[in-house]
Scaffold this active site. Sequence first.
Site, PDB file in Angstrom:
ATOM      1  N   CYS A 111       1.023  -1.133   0.229  1.00  0.00           N
ATOM      2  CA  CYS A 111      -0.337  -0.001  -0.027  1.00  0.00           C
ATOM      3  C   CYS A 111       0.791   0.911  -0.322  1.00  0.00           C
ATOM      4  O   CYS A 111       0.162   2.563  -0.507  1.00  0.00           O
ATOM      5  CB  CYS A 111      -1.133   0.389   1.056  1.00  0.00           C
ATOM      6  N   HIS A 245      -4.419   6.192   2.209  1.00  0.00           N
ATOM      7  CA  HIS A 245      -4.488   4.979   1.924  1.00  0.00           C
ATOM      8  C   HIS A 245      -6.177   4.334   1.965  1.00  0.00           C
ATOM      9  O   HIS A 245      -6.698   4.589   3.326  1.00  0.00           O
ATOM     10  CB  HIS A 245      -3.594   4.121   2.604  1.00  0.00           C
ATOM     11  N   ASN A 275     -10.350  -1.349  -1.227  1.00  0.00           N
ATOM     12  CA  ASN A 275      -8.385  -1.374  -0.737  1.00  0.00           C
ATOM     13  C   ASN A 275      -8.232  -1.700  -1.953  1.00  0.00           C
ATOM     14  O   ASN A 275      -7.898  -2.468  -1.984  1.00  0.00           O
ATOM     15  CB  ASN A 275      -8.409  -2.113   0.870  1.00  0.00           C
TER      16      ASN A 275
HETATM   17  N1  ACO Z   1     -17.868 -10.428   7.993  1.00  0.00           N
HETATM   18  C1  ACO Z   1     -18.735 -10.829   8.768  1.00  0.00           C
HETATM   19  N2  ACO Z   1     -18.349 -10.589  10.226  1.00  0.00           N
HETATM   20  C2  ACO Z   1     -16.740 -10.613   9.852  1.00  0.00           C
HETATM   21  C3  ACO Z   1     -16.531 -10.397   9.244  1.00  0.00           C
HETATM   22  C4  ACO Z   1     -17.030 -10.224   7.644  1.00  0.00           C
HETATM   23  N3  ACO Z   1     -16.373 -10.586   6.304  1.00  0.00           N
HETATM   24  N4  ACO Z   1     -15.069 -10.524   8.850  1.00  0.00           N
HETATM   25  C5  ACO Z   1     -14.519 -11.028   9.785  1.00  0.00           C
HETATM   26  N5  ACO Z   1     -16.051 -11.013  10.879  1.00  0.00           N
HETATM   27  C6  ACO Z   1     -16.054 -11.226  12.086  1.00  0.00           C
HETATM   28  C7  ACO Z   1     -15.258 -11.766  13.098  1.00  0.00           C
HETATM   29  O1  ACO Z   1     -14.959 -13.547  12.541  1.00  0.00           O
HETATM   30  C8  ACO Z   1     -15.014 -11.997  14.042  1.00  0.00           C
HETATM   31  O2  ACO Z   1     -15.770 -12.485  14.993  1.00  0.00           O
HETATM   32  P1  ACO Z   1     -15.689 -13.415  16.103  1.00  0.00           P
HETATM   33  O3  ACO Z   1     -16.286 -12.386  17.112  1.00  0.00           O
HETATM   34  O4  ACO Z   1     -16.876 -14.158  16.020  1.00  0.00           O
HETATM   35  O5  ACO Z   1     -14.417 -13.823  15.965  1.00  0.00           O
HETATM   36  C9  ACO Z   1     -15.457 -10.420  13.953  1.00  0.00           C
HETATM   37  O6  ACO Z   1     -16.100 -10.277  12.609  1.00  0.00           O
HETATM   38  C10 ACO Z   1     -15.078  -9.104  14.437  1.00  0.00           C
HETATM   39  O7  ACO Z   1     -13.590  -9.265  14.060  1.00  0.00           O
HETATM   40  P2  ACO Z   1     -12.000  -8.152  13.808  1.00  0.00           P
HETATM   41  O8  ACO Z   1     -11.112  -8.727  13.109  1.00  0.00           O
HETATM   42  O9  ACO Z   1     -11.790  -8.202  15.174  1.00  0.00           O
HETATM   43  O10 ACO Z   1     -13.472  -7.097  13.205  1.00  0.00           O
HETATM   44  P3  ACO Z   1     -12.825  -5.406  13.373  1.00  0.00           P
HETATM   45  O11 ACO Z   1     -13.446  -4.822  14.057  1.00  0.00           O
HETATM   46  O12 ACO Z   1     -10.916  -5.687  13.703  1.00  0.00           O
HETATM   47  O13 ACO Z   1     -12.634  -5.169  11.557  1.00  0.00           O
HETATM   48  C11 ACO Z   1     -11.293  -5.529   9.751  1.00  0.00           C
HETATM   49  C12 ACO Z   1     -11.612  -5.891  10.785  1.00  0.00           C
HETATM   50  C13 ACO Z   1     -12.099  -4.384   8.750  1.00  0.00           C
HETATM   51  C14 ACO Z   1      -9.924  -6.513   8.837  1.00  0.00           C
HETATM   52  C15 ACO Z   1     -10.316  -4.196  10.285  1.00  0.00           C
HETATM   53  O14 ACO Z   1      -9.703  -4.640  11.440  1.00  0.00           O
HETATM   54  C16 ACO Z   1      -9.256  -3.695   9.052  1.00  0.00           C
HETATM   55  O15 ACO Z   1      -9.814  -3.017   8.709  1.00  0.00           O
HETATM   56  N6  ACO Z   1      -8.048  -3.701   9.337  1.00  0.00           N
HETATM   57  C17 ACO Z   1      -6.932  -3.186   9.216  1.00  0.00           C
HETATM   58  C18 ACO Z   1      -6.437  -3.541   7.382  1.00  0.00           C
HETATM   59  C19 ACO Z   1      -5.720  -2.265   7.166  1.00  0.00           C
HETATM   60  O16 ACO Z   1      -5.856  -1.373   7.098  1.00  0.00           O
HETATM   61  N7  ACO Z   1      -4.639  -3.412   5.886  1.00  0.00           N
HETATM   62  C20 ACO Z   1      -4.218  -2.703   4.897  1.00  0.00           C
HETATM   63  C21 ACO Z   1      -3.128  -2.616   4.562  1.00  0.00           C
HETATM   64  S1  ACO Z   1      -2.947  -3.737   3.555  1.00  0.00           S
HETATM   65  C22 ACO Z   1      -2.191  -4.117   2.451  1.00  0.00           C
HETATM   66  O17 ACO Z   1      -0.908  -3.908   2.608  1.00  0.00           O
HETATM   67  C23 ACO Z   1      -2.612  -5.250   1.423  1.00  0.00           C
END
Ligand code: ACO
Length: 320
Positions: A111, A245, A275
Amino acid sequence: MSFNILGTGSSTPKRVVTNNELSAFLDTSDEWIFTRTGIKERRVLTDESLIMLSKEACAKALADAGVMGSEIDMIICSTVRGDFISPAMACLIAKEVNPNCRYFYDVNMGCCGFISALDMADAFFKANKVKKALIVCAESITRLCDWQDRSTCVLFGDAVAAVVLGEGNSMRSIKMSVYPSYENLYITASTGNNPFVEEKFSNDYIAMNGQEVYKFAVSSILKDIHEVLESLGFASNDISFYLMHQANMRIVEAVKSRLGLASEKFPCNIEKYGNTSSASIPLLLDELNKANTITKGDKLLFGAFGAGLSTGVCVLEWCK
Ligand code: ACO
């Protein structure tokens, strides 16, 4: 002498995939994806190639800049994975744009690739080695997603965005930072069928600990933004637009609120594209340029974070 951005262009795959389409085969929902990320839909490469999209994005950027392909001295392509592992995408783009260009490189910085490429280009302009350069961020992250893993595949989309650079002094500051670790964000490289390797790997899907990357992104990008603004003697309000980003709307909101700034300073298009890795900032820049939202004299800050783990910030003045 560094560079000015002379023109922008982009191209996205024709296939739009909505959150509702994903919920037909994954245990997810439009409501979960949109409230957690701000994404409604993304573009997915199907029968197109990255090189096809790159050709179109470059043609548009060159037309916007009023520059001929034959004037381009250097092509830097930012890509996590091109159409081929080898040759480099920059060579394939050179075939389309200017086979006589002198320098052509791929950078694989996830990214942060757009800002890495600007940083490299800055060095070439300062060394007086180039007069015109093309940066092409060509990303096909959906080819690297495990489409059975709801925690990653819902986040990504494909796009190509290009900028044409020419000699100038609009670039004010660039800072790249790396916090070397791969455990929270990586894609394994296959070992192939080498008979001498006992433990073979074939998985080449994105693996990500979203919460850890989220925490890293917010704290590290804010640190870099503060450092860059301070080095320039700028207050956060002196920046006209922050082009962050587009990984997660909540990350953009967190940065905005910690800086105490208005939403208008943080344009976003994550809703439509998800993304798109290094293409996300130049894709947004192209939208703002074509809509005349940014005008001559505006100070822009680009801020990226991702694999490495790395962050990158660039401040420049818009001079078109
Ligand atoms: N649909 C429904 N539920 C989901 C999904 C989905 N698509 N994905 C995960 N869940 C569930 C999980 O299993 C978890 O369930 P549980 O509580 O029963 O275990 C629950 O939702 C919460 O999961 P979290 O991972 O805690 O969710 P969070 O609020 O952290 O959101 C996310 C996840 C969107 C990925 C967030 O953490 C994020 O955006 N992180 C940053 C990612 C990023 O910026 N990447 C950039 C670099 S990418 C690159 O460089 C190529």
